[in-house]
Design a protein around this motif. Structure first.
Motif, PDB file in Angstrom:
ATOM      1  N   THR A  17       0.833  -1.204   0.000  1.00 41.42           N
ATOM      2  CA  THR A  17       0.000   0.000   0.000  1.00 41.42           C
ATOM      3  C   THR A  17       0.871   1.258   0.000  1.00 41.42           C
ATOM      4  O   THR A  17       0.617   2.220  -0.729  1.00 41.42           O
ATOM      5  N   ASP A  18       1.903   1.245   0.861  1.00 40.62           N
ATOM      6  CA  ASP A  18       2.820   2.398   0.860  1.00 40.62           C
ATOM      7  C   ASP A  18       3.483   2.579  -0.498  1.00 40.62           C
ATOM      8  O   ASP A  18       3.657   3.712  -0.985  1.00 40.62           O
ATOM      9  N   ASN A 369       3.648   2.105 -15.685  1.00 41.14           N
ATOM     10  CA  ASN A 369       4.216   1.415 -14.520  1.00 41.14           C
ATOM     11  C   ASN A 369       3.223   1.400 -13.359  1.00 41.14           C
ATOM     12  O   ASN A 369       3.071   0.385 -12.650  1.00 41.14           O
ATOM     13  N   THR A 370       2.529   2.528 -13.169  1.00 44.30           N
ATOM     14  CA  THR A 370       1.527   2.588 -12.108  1.00 44.30           C
ATOM     15  C   THR A 370       0.372   1.626 -12.390  1.00 44.30           C
ATOM     16  O   THR A 370      -0.160   0.959 -11.468  1.00 44.30           O
ATOM     17  N   PHE A 371      -0.024   1.568 -13.660  1.00 36.49           N
ATOM     18  CA  PHE A 371      -1.116   0.658 -14.039  1.00 36.49           C
ATOM     19  C   PHE A 371      -0.747  -0.797 -13.726  1.00 36.49           C
ATOM     20  O   PHE A 371      -1.538  -1.550 -13.123  1.00 36.49           O
ATOM     21  N   TYR A 372       0.463  -1.224 -14.131  1.00 38.46           N
ATOM     22  CA  TYR A 372       0.877  -2.607 -13.870  1.00 38.46           C
ATOM     23  C   TYR A 372       1.066  -2.857 -12.372  1.00 38.46           C
ATOM     24  O   TYR A 372       0.760  -3.943 -11.841  1.00 38.46           O
ATOM     25  N   ASN A 376      -0.787  -5.717 -10.054  1.00 36.49           N
ATOM     26  CA  ASN A 376      -0.090  -6.622  -9.137  1.00 36.49           C
ATOM     27  C   ASN A 376      -0.618  -6.474  -7.711  1.00 36.49           C
ATOM     28  O   ASN A 376      -0.753  -7.457  -6.959  1.00 36.49           O
ATOM     29  N   TYR A 377      -0.899  -5.210  -7.344  1.00 36.81           N
ATOM     30  CA  TYR A 377      -1.418  -4.954  -5.996  1.00 36.81           C
ATOM     31  C   TYR A 377      -2.780  -5.628  -5.802  1.00 36.81           C
ATOM     32  O   TYR A 377      -3.055  -6.261  -4.763  1.00 36.81           O
ATOM     33  N   GLU A 379      -3.913  -8.207  -7.506  1.00 36.28           N
ATOM     34  CA  GLU A 379      -3.711  -9.659  -7.494  1.00 36.28           C
ATOM     35  C   GLU A 379      -3.233 -10.131  -6.111  1.00 36.28           C
ATOM     36  O   GLU A 379      -3.671 -11.185  -5.600  1.00 36.28           O
ATOM     37  N   HIS A 380      -2.332  -9.330  -5.531  1.00 32.45           N
ATOM     38  CA  HIS A 380      -1.847  -9.692  -4.202  1.00 32.45           C
ATOM     39  C   HIS A 380      -3.014  -9.713  -3.187  1.00 32.45           C
ATOM     40  O   HIS A 380      -3.112 -10.609  -2.323  1.00 32.45           O
ATOM     41  N   TRP A 381      -3.877  -8.738  -3.299  1.00 33.78           N
ATOM     42  CA  TRP A 381      -5.021  -8.706  -2.380  1.00 33.78           C
ATOM     43  C   TRP A 381      -5.978  -9.871  -2.619  1.00 33.78           C
ATOM     44  O   TRP A 381      -6.512 -10.461  -1.668  1.00 33.78           O
ATOM     45  N   GLU A 382      -6.209 -10.209  -3.871  1.00 31.41           N
ATOM     46  CA  GLU A 382      -7.093 -11.331  -4.172  1.00 31.41           C
ATOM     47  C   GLU A 382      -6.549 -12.624  -3.576  1.00 31.41           C
ATOM     48  O   GLU A 382      -7.294 -13.446  -3.032  1.00 31.41           O
ATOM     49  N   VAL A 383      -5.228 -12.792  -3.669  1.00 33.61           N
ATOM     50  CA  VAL A 383      -4.619 -13.998  -3.085  1.00 33.61           C
ATOM     51  C   VAL A 383      -4.790 -13.979  -1.559  1.00 33.61           C
ATOM     52  O   VAL A 383      -5.149 -15.003  -0.925  1.00 33.61           O
ATOM     53  N   LEU A 384      -4.542 -12.777  -0.977  1.00 33.06           N
ATOM     54  CA  LEU A 384      -4.679 -12.690   0.474  1.00 33.06           C
ATOM     55  C   LEU A 384      -6.126 -12.899   0.901  1.00 33.06           C
ATOM     56  O   LEU A 384      -6.414 -13.576   1.907  1.00 33.06           O
ATOM     57  N   ARG A 385      -7.094 -12.326   0.152  1.00 28.13           N
ATOM     58  CA  ARG A 385      -8.504 -12.431   0.532  1.00 28.13           C
ATOM     59  C   ARG A 385      -9.007 -13.867   0.405  1.00 28.13           C
ATOM     60  O   ARG A 385      -9.892 -14.304   1.130  1.00 28.13           O
ATOM     61  N   SER A 386      -8.426 -14.626  -0.576  1.00 29.68           N
ATOM     62  CA  SER A 386      -8.860 -16.021  -0.732  1.00 29.68           C
ATOM     63  C   SER A 386      -8.481 -16.853   0.502  1.00 29.68           C
ATOM     64  O   SER A 386      -9.145 -17.847   0.808  1.00 29.68           O
ATOM     65  N   HIS A 387      -7.437 -16.471   1.214  1.00 27.84           N
ATOM     66  CA  HIS A 387      -7.045 -17.154   2.435  1.00 27.84           C
ATOM     67  C   HIS A 387      -7.656 -16.512   3.673  1.00 27.84           C
ATOM     68  O   HIS A 387      -7.767 -17.148   4.717  1.00 27.84           O
TER      69      HIS A 387
END
Length: 495
Positions: A17-18, A369-372, A376-377, A379-387
């Motif tokens: 997030t930072d 770069n911000t868009f990509y 990624n950010y 996707e990282h949250w989706e992985v975390l939310r699935s757990h």
């Protein structure tokens, strides 16, 4: 699911997030820097266009002044051409008069030379006669001196004793008389007479010599005066010839000045045509500048939308961080943001469209770069939310992550709109740069023509000044010639 693993994932999410905040901040900074660059370039462009308009006005004024001056000079050149012809005609007549005066005093000089030769011969004869008379006078003086000497000797001799009888006592009586100097006295008288005659002859010879000297001096003075008059007459001829040559040079210079003046008028016609084209270019620059102002205002509004989106993202991100802090106290140690160096805040260059285009490309790359990174950010949250599929996870997703993603998407959309508008500005800058180059070409053409005009004007003015100066010299020379002619008759009267 282990709490320690969840804590580590939350720490990673906080870090991500930072990082996203830094990317969004960097993107906003790049957009703001490009907007400032755009505004600065517009300011530079306005200054350039204003300078071009002022340049056009000054060139127009210079053309008007040059045209008026060229017309005035042309009239002056025509007047000088007529004046040079008149001066040449007068100089030719003056030369004829000087030749006639020289011939007159040439004859007077020959007559004076003949008079002086005769006077010199007579003076030589008088000098010889005076010398002979002085010799005769000296000889007579010597003879008189000798006679007087003999007389003094004779008078200094013993007295004569003459017996006259006896006295009463029977003594003899004698009378004494001075010596007889009658002979010597006769010689002295004859010598004195001869001296008087010689002195009279010497006086006559000296008088005759003085008269001959006076005659010789008069003849010499006449010759000297005639020669001075001849010298003045010869000088007047030389001066008249020089004056005539100067007058012809003045005519040639006046003709050259007239030719240069006509060429100047032709160049001014070309300058007038170039100024008309220059004016059209100035109008096109003003039109492009107006388009730039409109696009800059639109870009400013879009930049404000980007800034608002960035503020919304910051709010959502901090809300997420506070929520995560409530879930895991360990995240407090990672509250410091990452430091990202802004590589594009460089000193403002001059008005250079290629640099603006490069800055725009960097901003587009930053947005990509911000868009990509956003993808990624997420996707990282989706992985975390699935757990982390409990009430707390769903609450974080609905209250924090969804608004954050929406604000993120809105920022990317506004930034793309800003980039599209700035692209139009870049095209306008390039077009304006071409117009400025075109204006520079017009100015270069104008400078070339004005350089040619200046060169021709200098040649015209130089020829005109030379012609006027030569004519003035001829007039001054004619005054000196008149003085020489007048002075020639003041030395001696003609024989």
């Amino acid at each position: 699911m282990q709490p320690r693993w969840l804590v580590s994932q939350l720490e990673e999410l906080d870090y991500q997030t930072d990082y996203q905040l830094e990317l969004v901040g960097s993107l906003l900074q790049q957009a703001q820097a490009l907007n400032r660059l755009s505004l600065d370039y517009i300011g530079f462009a306005k200054s350039d266009v204003f300078a071009i308009h002022e340049l056009y006005d000054s060139l127009e004024q210079a053309y008007q002044a040059a045209s008026q001056q060229a017309q005035m000079r042309h009239r002056r050149v025509e007047e000088q051409s007529d004046n040079a012809s008149s001066v040449a005609k007068h100089s030719s007549q003056s030369l004829d008069d000087a030749h006639a005066l020289k011939q007159t005093w040439q004859q007077q000089t020959e007559m004076a030379e003949s008079w002086l030769s005769q006077a010199q011969t007579h003076l030589s004869a008088c000098i010889e006669a005076t010398r002979q008379a002085r010799v005769d006078s000296d000889r007579a003086d010597s003879e008189l001196s000798r006679a007087e000497t003999q007389l003094r000797i004779a008078r200094a001799g013993p007295r004569r004793e003459v017996y006259v009888g006896k006295d009463s006592q029977g003594r003899a009586i004698y009378e004494y008389y001075p010596p007889d100097t009658s002979y010597e006295e006769g010689r002295v008288a004859a010598a004195q007479s001869q001296v008087n005659a010689c002195r009279a002859a010497l006086n006559r010879a000296v008088s005759a010599q003085q008269a001959a000297v006076a005659e010789r001096d008069r003849a010499d003075a006449q010759l000297h005066g005639a020669r001075q008059a001849l010298a003045d007459a010869s000088t007047s001829v030389d001066m008249a010839e020089q004056a005539l040559e100067l007058a012809h040079d003045g005519q040639r210079q006046a003709s050259s000045s007239l030719s240069y003046s006509q060429h100047c008028l032709q160049v001014l016609e070309e300058v007038k045509t170039g100024l008309q084209q220059f004016k059209q270019t100035c109008q096109q620059q003003s039109d492009v500048l107006a388009q730039l102002d409109n696009q800059a205002n639109q870009a400013l509004l879009q930049l404000r939308d980007v800034a608002n989106s960035q503020e919304a993202i910051q709010g959502e991100a901090f809300s997420l961080k506070y929520t995560l802090q409530d879930k895991a106290a360990l995240l407090l140690a990672f509250d410091q943001p990452l430091g990202v160096v802004n590589r594009y805040r460089v000193p403002m260059p001059s008005f250079e469209p290629s640099y603006f285009r490069t800055s725009l490309s960097h901003l587009a790359e930053e947005r990509e770069n911000t868009f990509y990174s956003k993808s990624n950010y997420e996707e990282h949250w989706e992985v975390l939310r699935s757990h982390w599929n409990d009430a707390a996870g769903r609450q974080v997703d609905s209250r924090n992550m969804v608004p954050l993603a929406d604000s993120y998407a809105l920022l990317l959309r506004h930034s793309q709109q800003f980039i599209d508008t700035t692209e139009l500005c870049a095209q306008a800058f390039e077009r304006l740069s071409q117009l400025l180059v075109e204006a520079a070409h017009h100015q270069e053409q104008h400078n070339r023509l004005f350089g040619e005009l200046s060169e021709q004007s200098e040649e015209r003015d130089r020829s005109l000044r030379t012609s006027e100066s030569l004519c003035k010299q001829v007039e001054e020379q004619q005054q000196l010639i008149a003085q020489k002619k007048q002075a020639a008759g003041t030395y001696v009267a003609k024989i």
